[in-house]
Write an enzyme that holds these catalytic residues in place. Structure first.
Site, PDB file in Angstrom:
ATOM      1  N   GLU A 154     -15.762 -45.273  13.540  1.00  0.00           N
ATOM      2  CA  GLU A 154     -14.949 -46.407  13.109  1.00  0.00           C
ATOM      3  C   GLU A 154     -14.120 -45.985  11.895  1.00  0.00           C
ATOM      4  O   GLU A 154     -14.600 -45.234  11.047  1.00  0.00           O
ATOM      5  CB  GLU A 154     -15.812 -47.606  12.700  1.00  0.00           C
ATOM      6  N   TYR A 177      -8.052 -37.511  12.259  1.00  0.00           N
ATOM      7  CA  TYR A 177      -8.764 -37.658  13.530  1.00  0.00           C
ATOM      8  C   TYR A 177      -7.819 -37.442  14.725  1.00  0.00           C
ATOM      9  O   TYR A 177      -8.210 -36.849  15.738  1.00  0.00           O
ATOM     10  CB  TYR A 177      -9.435 -39.029  13.613  1.00  0.00           C
TER      11      TYR A 177
HETATM   12  C1  LIG Z   1      -9.665 -38.504   5.085  1.00  0.00           C
HETATM   13  C2  LIG Z   1     -10.160 -37.296   4.267  1.00  0.00           C
HETATM   14  C3  LIG Z   1     -11.527 -36.913   4.754  1.00  0.00           C
HETATM   15  C4  LIG Z   1      -9.193 -36.111   4.507  1.00  0.00           C
HETATM   16  O1  LIG Z   1      -9.722 -34.969   3.867  1.00  0.00           O
HETATM   17  P1  LIG Z   1      -8.762 -33.777   3.368  1.00  0.00           P
HETATM   18  O2  LIG Z   1      -9.617 -32.613   3.036  1.00  0.00           O
HETATM   19  O3  LIG Z   1      -7.838 -34.262   2.343  1.00  0.00           O
HETATM   20  O4  LIG Z   1      -7.944 -33.478   4.715  1.00  0.00           O
HETATM   21  P2  LIG Z   1      -7.102 -32.172   5.065  1.00  0.00           P
HETATM   22  O5  LIG Z   1      -6.533 -31.554   3.840  1.00  0.00           O
HETATM   23  O6  LIG Z   1      -7.917 -31.292   5.961  1.00  0.00           O
HETATM   24  O7  LIG Z   1      -5.928 -32.835   5.888  1.00  0.00           O
HETATM   25  C5  LIG Z   1      -5.994 -32.944   7.291  1.00  0.00           C
HETATM   26  C6  LIG Z   1      -4.927 -33.878   7.795  1.00  0.00           C
HETATM   27  O8  LIG Z   1      -5.295 -35.220   7.499  1.00  0.00           O
HETATM   28  C7  LIG Z   1      -4.129 -35.973   7.230  1.00  0.00           C
HETATM   29  N1  LIG Z   1      -4.182 -36.461   5.849  1.00  0.00           N
HETATM   30  C8  LIG Z   1      -5.091 -36.128   4.905  1.00  0.00           C
HETATM   31  N2  LIG Z   1      -4.833 -36.815   3.764  1.00  0.00           N
HETATM   32  C9  LIG Z   1      -3.755 -37.581   4.007  1.00  0.00           C
HETATM   33  C10 LIG Z   1      -3.021 -38.522   3.235  1.00  0.00           C
HETATM   34  N3  LIG Z   1      -3.357 -38.794   1.966  1.00  0.00           N
HETATM   35  N4  LIG Z   1      -1.982 -39.158   3.815  1.00  0.00           N
HETATM   36  C11 LIG Z   1      -1.642 -38.896   5.092  1.00  0.00           C
HETATM   37  N5  LIG Z   1      -2.289 -38.004   5.889  1.00  0.00           N
HETATM   38  C12 LIG Z   1      -3.329 -37.356   5.349  1.00  0.00           C
HETATM   39  C13 LIG Z   1      -2.955 -35.053   7.447  1.00  0.00           C
HETATM   40  O9  LIG Z   1      -2.573 -35.141   8.807  1.00  0.00           O
HETATM   41  C14 LIG Z   1      -3.575 -33.719   7.133  1.00  0.00           C
HETATM   42  O10 LIG Z   1      -2.895 -32.645   7.691  1.00  0.00           O
HETATM   43  P3  LIG Z   1      -1.699 -31.936   6.847  1.00  0.00           P
HETATM   44  O11 LIG Z   1      -2.226 -31.690   5.465  1.00  0.00           O
HETATM   45  O12 LIG Z   1      -1.439 -30.694   7.624  1.00  0.00           O
HETATM   46  O13 LIG Z   1      -0.581 -32.924   6.848  1.00  0.00           O
HETATM   47  C15 LIG Z   1     -10.167 -37.603   2.746  1.00  0.00           C
HETATM   48  O14 LIG Z   1      -8.917 -38.156   2.375  1.00  0.00           O
HETATM   49  C16 LIG Z   1     -11.272 -38.542   2.302  1.00  0.00           C
HETATM   50  O15 LIG Z   1     -12.399 -38.108   2.016  1.00  0.00           O
HETATM   51  N6  LIG Z   1     -10.962 -39.861   2.230  1.00  0.00           N
HETATM   52  C17 LIG Z   1     -11.936 -40.866   1.739  1.00  0.00           C
HETATM   53  C18 LIG Z   1     -13.073 -41.051   2.700  1.00  0.00           C
HETATM   54  C19 LIG Z   1     -12.599 -41.453   4.075  1.00  0.00           C
HETATM   55  O16 LIG Z   1     -11.663 -42.202   4.253  1.00  0.00           O
HETATM   56  N7  LIG Z   1     -13.327 -40.918   5.100  1.00  0.00           N
HETATM   57  C20 LIG Z   1     -13.053 -41.243   6.470  1.00  0.00           C
HETATM   58  C21 LIG Z   1     -13.801 -42.483   6.833  1.00  0.00           C
HETATM   59  S1  LIG Z   1     -13.537 -42.957   8.521  1.00  0.00           S
END
Ligand SMILES: CC(C)(COP(=O)(O)OP(=O)(O)OC[C@H]1O[C@@H](n2cnc3c(N)ncnc32)[C@H](O)[C@@H]1OP(=O)(O)O)[C@@H](O)C(=O)NCCC(=O)NCCS
Length: 157
Positions: free
Chosen positions: A113, A125
């Site tokens: 979710e 995702y």
């Molecule tokens: C979502 C989350 C896990 C992404 O982790 P991350 O290490 O920053 O992700 P990555 O650097 O591997 O990025 C992977 C892709 O995700 C997307 N992405 C990550 N952060 C983003 C942002 N702030 N805005 C838009 N797209 C984003 C992009 O498509 C990115 O690819 P790109 O960098 O080539 O454009 C992180 O922001 C997080 O921990 N968020 C809070 C917790 C959360 O929401 N967990 C998911 C619950 S369902």
């Protein structure tokens, strides 16, 4: 320093000693964070379907994920990267790792979710083939927000 860090990442099971860092990341990441009790239950040996992984970068825990795998169906229930380490490919590396592990353990279907407002996670995702299965209305109790139920229906293909 920005840039890909994926070559130096280590993936391993979460240990009790990781809890303070995990709880700090959890509280920085979610409006309704998991409690320490929730983490301890997920780590408990009684819960054989429960898998909690951490990502270690230079001896520091920078991310974690939790999934349940029951008769081929995997539910990703928690996934977070330390805010100080985001946008460096760690989320991508962790998701690839858990999907690989789920496949090796016989998982066929994966679901999770995500808040409809959480575009960062949805983008991540989507890169791995997750599709919208349905909407769970008012799924989140803090603000009544809807969730998308995302899934990969056939993981092995
Ligand atoms: C979502 C989350 C896990 C992404 O982790 P991350 O290490 O920053 O992700 P990555 O650097 O591997 O990025 C992977 C892709 O995700 C997307 N992405 C990550 N952060 C983003 C942002 N702030 N805005 C838009 N797209 C984003 C992009 O498509 C990115 O690819 P790109 O960098 O080539 O454009 C992180 O922001 C997080 O921990 N968020 C809070 C917790 C959360 O929401 N967990 C998911 C619950 S369902």
């Amino acid at each position: 320093m920005k840039g890909s860090l994926t070559s130096t990442l280590i993936f391993r099971s979460m240990k009790i000693t990781d809890l303070p860092v995990a709880l700090r990341i959890e509280r920085q990441s979610f409006a309704t964070p998991w409690s320490e009790t929730a983490f301890r239950q997920a780590l408990s040996e009684k819960h054989t379907h429960s898998h909690l992984l951490v990502v270690v970068l230079e001896e520091t825990v920078v991310a974690y994920a939790h999934f349940m795998l029951i008769t081929g169906d995997a539910h990703i229930t928690n996934f977070a990267v330390d805010p100080a380490y985001r946008r460096r490919g760690i989320g991508k590396a962790l998701l690839k790792e858990i999907l690989d592990r789920i496949k090796k353990m016989g998982g066929e279907l994966v679901f999770l979710e995500v808040r409809v407002s959480n575009l960062a996670a949805q983008n991540l995702y989507r890169r791995f083939g997750f599709q919208i299965h349905s909407i769970r209305k008012k799924y989140y109790s803090d603000n009544g927000e809807d969730a998308y139920l995302l899934w990969i229906p056939e993981l092995s293909n």
